[in-house]
Scaffold this motif. Structure first.
Motif, mmCIF file in Angstrom:
data_model
loop_
_atom_site.group_PDB
_atom_site.id
_atom_site.type_symbol
_atom_site.label_atom_id
_atom_site.label_comp_id
_atom_site.label_asym_id
_atom_site.label_seq_id
_atom_site.Cartn_x
_atom_site.Cartn_y
_atom_site.Cartn_z
ATOM 1 N N SER A 54 78.995 65.898 50.791
ATOM 2 C CA SER A 54 79.486 64.516 50.704
ATOM 3 C C SER A 54 80.763 64.331 51.511
ATOM 4 C CB SER A 54 79.719 64.132 49.239
ATOM 5 O OG SER A 54 78.518 64.206 48.499
ATOM 6 N N MET A 55 81.674 65.299 51.416
ATOM 7 C CA MET A 55 82.929 65.190 52.154
ATOM 8 C C MET A 55 82.689 65.288 53.657
ATOM 9 S SD MET A 55 84.826 64.634 49.619
ATOM 10 C CE MET A 55 86.471 64.626 50.308
ATOM 11 N N GLY A 56 81.703 66.118 54.039
ATOM 12 C CA GLY A 56 81.351 66.218 55.448
ATOM 13 C C GLY A 56 80.803 64.901 55.969
ATOM 14 N N THR A 57 80.010 64.236 55.131
ATOM 15 C CA THR A 57 79.475 62.923 55.515
ATOM 16 C C THR A 57 80.605 61.916 55.701
ATOM 17 O OG1 THR A 57 77.449 63.357 54.281
ATOM 18 C CG2 THR A 57 77.910 61.063 54.825
ATOM 19 N N LEU A 58 81.588 61.978 54.816
ATOM 20 C CA LEU A 58 82.724 61.062 54.912
ATOM 21 C C LEU A 58 83.512 61.299 56.204
ATOM 22 C CD1 LEU A 58 84.316 58.842 53.469
ATOM 23 C CD2 LEU A 58 85.658 60.638 52.366
ATOM 24 N N LYS A 59 83.726 62.577 56.529
ATOM 25 C CA LYS A 59 84.460 62.890 57.756
ATOM 26 C C LYS A 59 83.690 62.414 58.980
ATOM 27 C CE LYS A 59 87.203 66.469 58.281
ATOM 28 N NZ LYS A 59 87.733 67.861 58.435
ATOM 29 N N GLN A 71 81.699 59.873 59.100
ATOM 30 C CA GLN A 71 81.853 58.420 59.170
ATOM 31 C C GLN A 71 83.195 58.041 59.804
ATOM 32 O OE1 GLN A 71 81.363 57.134 55.125
ATOM 33 N NE2 GLN A 71 79.110 57.282 55.181
ATOM 34 N N ALA A 72 84.246 58.823 59.495
ATOM 35 C CA ALA A 72 85.559 58.538 60.062
ATOM 36 C C ALA A 72 85.574 58.779 61.575
ATOM 37 C CB ALA A 72 86.619 59.401 59.372
ATOM 38 N N LEU A 73 84.802 59.783 62.004
ATOM 39 C CA LEU A 73 84.761 60.114 63.435
ATOM 40 C C LEU A 73 83.766 59.266 64.212
ATOM 41 C CD1 LEU A 73 84.859 64.024 63.254
ATOM 42 C CD2 LEU A 73 86.748 62.498 63.839
ATOM 43 N N GLN A 74 82.957 58.503 63.494
ATOM 44 C CA GLN A 74 81.872 57.766 64.141
ATOM 45 C C GLN A 74 82.350 56.832 65.265
ATOM 46 O OE1 GLN A 74 78.582 58.440 63.367
ATOM 47 N NE2 GLN A 74 78.227 57.290 65.240
ATOM 48 N N PRO A 75 83.460 56.072 65.091
ATOM 49 C CA PRO A 75 83.898 55.194 66.188
ATOM 50 C C PRO A 75 84.202 55.969 67.478
ATOM 51 C CG PRO A 75 84.941 54.549 64.138
ATOM 52 C CD PRO A 75 84.269 55.847 63.870
ATOM 53 N N VAL A 93 77.355 53.203 45.861
ATOM 54 C CA VAL A 93 78.709 52.641 45.747
ATOM 55 C C VAL A 93 79.484 52.922 47.027
ATOM 56 C CG1 VAL A 93 80.917 52.824 44.549
ATOM 57 C CG2 VAL A 93 78.788 52.820 43.249
ATOM 58 N N GLY A 94 80.034 51.867 47.581
ATOM 59 C CA GLY A 94 80.818 52.036 48.802
ATOM 60 C C GLY A 94 79.992 52.042 50.049
ATOM 61 N N GLY A 95 78.652 51.831 49.943
ATOM 62 C CA GLY A 95 77.798 51.821 51.122
ATOM 63 C C GLY A 95 78.124 50.644 52.017
ATOM 64 N N THR A 96 77.998 50.882 53.308
ATOM 65 C CA THR A 96 78.375 49.839 54.264
ATOM 66 C C THR A 96 77.206 49.426 55.145
ATOM 67 O OG1 THR A 96 79.100 51.541 55.832
ATOM 68 C CG2 THR A 96 80.766 50.623 54.345
ATOM 69 N N LEU A 119 92.504 59.617 54.937
ATOM 70 C CA LEU A 119 92.080 59.444 56.324
ATOM 71 C C LEU A 119 92.652 58.159 56.909
ATOM 72 C CD1 LEU A 119 88.328 60.578 56.112
ATOM 73 C CD2 LEU A 119 90.210 61.785 57.247
ATOM 74 N N ALA A 120 92.659 57.104 56.093
ATOM 75 C CA ALA A 120 93.222 55.829 56.566
ATOM 76 C C ALA A 120 94.705 55.981 56.858
ATOM 77 C CB ALA A 120 92.991 54.743 55.526
ATOM 78 N N THR A 121 95.412 56.719 55.990
ATOM 79 C CA THR A 121 96.843 56.949 56.201
ATOM 80 C C THR A 121 97.080 57.751 57.478
ATOM 81 O OG1 THR A 121 97.224 56.938 53.818
ATOM 82 C CG2 THR A 121 98.934 57.931 55.187
ATOM 83 N N GLN A 122 96.231 58.780 57.673
ATOM 84 C CA GLN A 122 96.347 59.587 58.887
ATOM 85 C C GLN A 122 96.106 58.749 60.136
ATOM 86 O OE1 GLN A 122 93.682 62.892 58.468
ATOM 87 N NE2 GLN A 122 94.815 63.782 56.749
#
Length: 597
Positions: free
Chosen positions: A388-393, A395-399, A514-517, A577-580
């Motif tokens: 799950s955490m890998g999926t989140l990371k 998503q952060a790198l996707q752009p 929950v939290g799906g975009t 991640l948002a703070t970073q």
């Protein structure tokens, strides 16, 4: 839920219902008219059998009884050990009932009947002179019983004496059958259509089942050549040869089987047969035939070992070593007949050992399933969290990944280099999310086969009155009459466990969303996966073994709790991640301002 999603679920459900209706009615195999008026019964009444038995009219020409043969009355003989109760008829010297005394048929309350669907022209261990298409020997035989566990049937024909001797040993499901021929004068030739005779198993094995409703039961032809096992699911109205060498073969159901082990396989042709022809009522046979090569001589003695019993490791493994069985047999590897996960068999064995250890502590197979599921889910939680955490990371790198793909779309090599650089800078491994998923799938496949076929679940009660048999569906009430359409798909039992399973699937899907975009068509697909798929599985698994559904339901409940914990971690990680990203943005702006000055 939007209108389109509701329509998608409704239409999918309608398609499933219509398909199941067509499969079980319009496209159901057409059965021939019954050859008998009597109803099928799970247990044969020997008195009824004797009264209906008649001599077959199309025996081979050389089977002519001697004029000096004494008058023989028809009778039944019973041999009972601590394991089995076998009933024989002296018509052909065949078995017409074989009851497993330690295993109860829940429908009849008696021991499981291994010799089912018997007719006057098809019996267990019947012999036909010639190939598998020949009619069975239906003459009356003389009977001798030298002891309580042995019976010999003999019949004098025109040029030879034919005999069948059965021998049992207490404590064994495996018995010995000897086929005997003796000529008083010159040598004789037994050769009709390229065969001396054909031996067969029983027409069907019990317990009786409805293949239209119980899709988790089956009949299989099994053959083993000393190295590899071959399993073929037996269909309907089949009669096929299996043109391969074997050291043993037979017919198996989910929990019971009949295996035939010739002592000398060089005497046998390499073409055993299996049949699912309909001979009685509308219940198809599931029968194996073993063809003996032509014989020329004065005396023949063929020995067969037949295992009519449970398809479980405890009883089958005793024939791997001679000191563990009364027949001194070794290395025939009857355990190969058991159902396994194939190349995942090693994992299934590990899970089985864990399950059996838990049962020794809790003394209830249902509780053992729950405890084992909890332990497995706890053990796999770190992998689930990592995925799950890998999926989140990702998503952060996707752009940035999209930017690289767009910038270097005409230069794949450069794109790959930049992607690798991006992964390295952010300490991200794209395979990190796949490996936990692969491991979980391996566990699921192994658990499915274990819980769906584990012999010890048969008749094991979890909660009396609700889940009384972990190998069958749970039941709180059973309608005495069929309900149109519904009975065809789901049967007559009201089951609660599938409803709990459905609810757990829906709630779990809600939590994971929950939290799906996702937007647009992806959003519709995700909603269908969340609502439509659980509904489809509800119909598919309605009659699944309750042990299997219990595992899935408990697994869903635990996953819901774990997912709630993971959601909290993901929310916290998103904030980090948002703070970073904000700090990185400020830092980059400062650099640009410094350069501009």
């Amino acid at each position: 839920m939007d209108k389109n999603t509701i329509w998608a679920i409704a239409l999918s459900t309608l398609v499933i219902v219509v398909f199941m209706f067509l499969q079980t009615t319009v496209f159901a195999p057409q059965q021939p008219l019954p050859t008998e008026v009597t109803e099928n019964t799970a247990k044969l009444d020997t008195a009824t059998y004797i009264s209906e038995s008649t001599t077959a009219a199309n025996q081979p020409a050389f089977i002519v009884t001697s004029d000096i043969e004494e008058t023989i009355d028809e009778q039944t003989i019973t041999i009972t050990t601590d394991k089995v109760k076998a009933v024989f008829t002296n018509r052909g010297g065949d078995i017409i009932s074989y009851e497993l005394l330690e295993h109860i048929d829940t429908d009849t309350g008696n021991g499981v009947e291994m010799v089912d669907n018997v007719t006057a022209f098809n019996r267990a261990c019947a012999v036909s002179f010639g190939d598998a298409n020949s009619t069975i020997v239906d003459e009356l035989f003389s009977v001798e019983q030298p002891d309580e566990n042995t019976v010999l049937f003999t019949r004098r024909f025109d040029t030879f004496t034919f005999g069948k001797r059965y021998t049992f040993i207490p404590g064994e499901y495996l018995f010995k059958l000897e086929i005997l021929v003796h000529s008083d004068a010159e040598a004789i030739a037994l050769n009709t259509d390229g065969a001396a005779y054909t031996l067969r198993t029983s027409p069907q094995i019990g317990p009786r089942f409805d293949p239209k409703r119980n899709r988790y039961e089956m009949r299989q032809f099994i053959s083993f050549n000393g190295e590899k096992k071959k399993t073929i699911n037996v269909g309907t109205k089949q009669f096929k040869s299996y043109e391969r060498e074997y050291i043993w073969a037979g017919i198996a159901g989910k929990y019971f089987e009949e295996l035939v082990v010739p002592e000398n396989t060089t005497n046998m042709t390499s073409e055993p047969y299996y049949s699912s022809q309909v001979e009685k009522g509308d219940y198809a046979n599931a029968q194996a035939f073993f063809v003996r090569k032509p014989f020329f001589g004065t005396d023949m003695s063929d020995t067969y070992y037949l295992y009519f019993g449970p398809r479980n490791e405890k009883d089958l493994r005793s024939y791997n070593t001679s000191e563990n069985n009364g027949w001194n047999l070794s290395n025939i590897r009857l355990t190969e007949s058991m159902q396994t996960s194939g190349w995942l068999g090693w994992l299934e064995n590990i899970l089985k050992v864990i399950l059996e250890l838990l049962y020794k502590v809790v003394h209830n197979w249902g509780v053992a399933i729950i405890v084992m599921t909890i332990l497995l889910k706890l053990a796999m939680f770190p992998l689930t969290k990592k995925q799950s955490m890998g999926t989140l990371k990702m998503q952060a790198l996707q752009p940035r990944m999209t930017e690289i793909q767009e910038r270097y779309k005409d230069n794949p090599q450069k794109m790959q280099m930049e992607m690798s650089k991006l992964y390295k800078e952010n300490n991200y491994n794209p395979m990190s999310g796949c490996l936990p998923m692969v491991f979980q799938f391996l566990i699921i496949f192994a658990m499915y086969n274990l819980f769906n076929n584990y012999f010890e679940f048969r008749g094991a009660s979890f909660i009396p009155g609700w889940i009384s048999d972990l190998s069958a569906g749970d039941s709180v009430y059973t309608f005495k009459k069929d309900i149109p359409i519904i009975s065809t798909f789901l049967g007559n039992a009201i089951r609660i466990l599938p409803v709990i399973y459905l609810a757990s699937q829906l709630f779990y899907g809600k939590i994971t969303m929950v939290g799906g975009t996702a937007t647009g068509s992806n959003a519709g697909q995700m909603k269908f996966m969340m609502y439509g798929m659980p509904l489809m599985f509800f119909f598919i698994f309605y009659n699944a073994p309750s042990g299997l559904l219990l595992y899935w339901t408990v697994s869903n409940l635990i996953q819901m709790g774990q997912q709630l914990i993971i959601n909290k971690f993901m929310a916290q990680r998103k904030t980090e991640l948002a703070t970073q990203q904000d700090e990185k943005f400020v830092k980059n702006n400062k650099k640009r301002l410094a350069r501009s000055k």
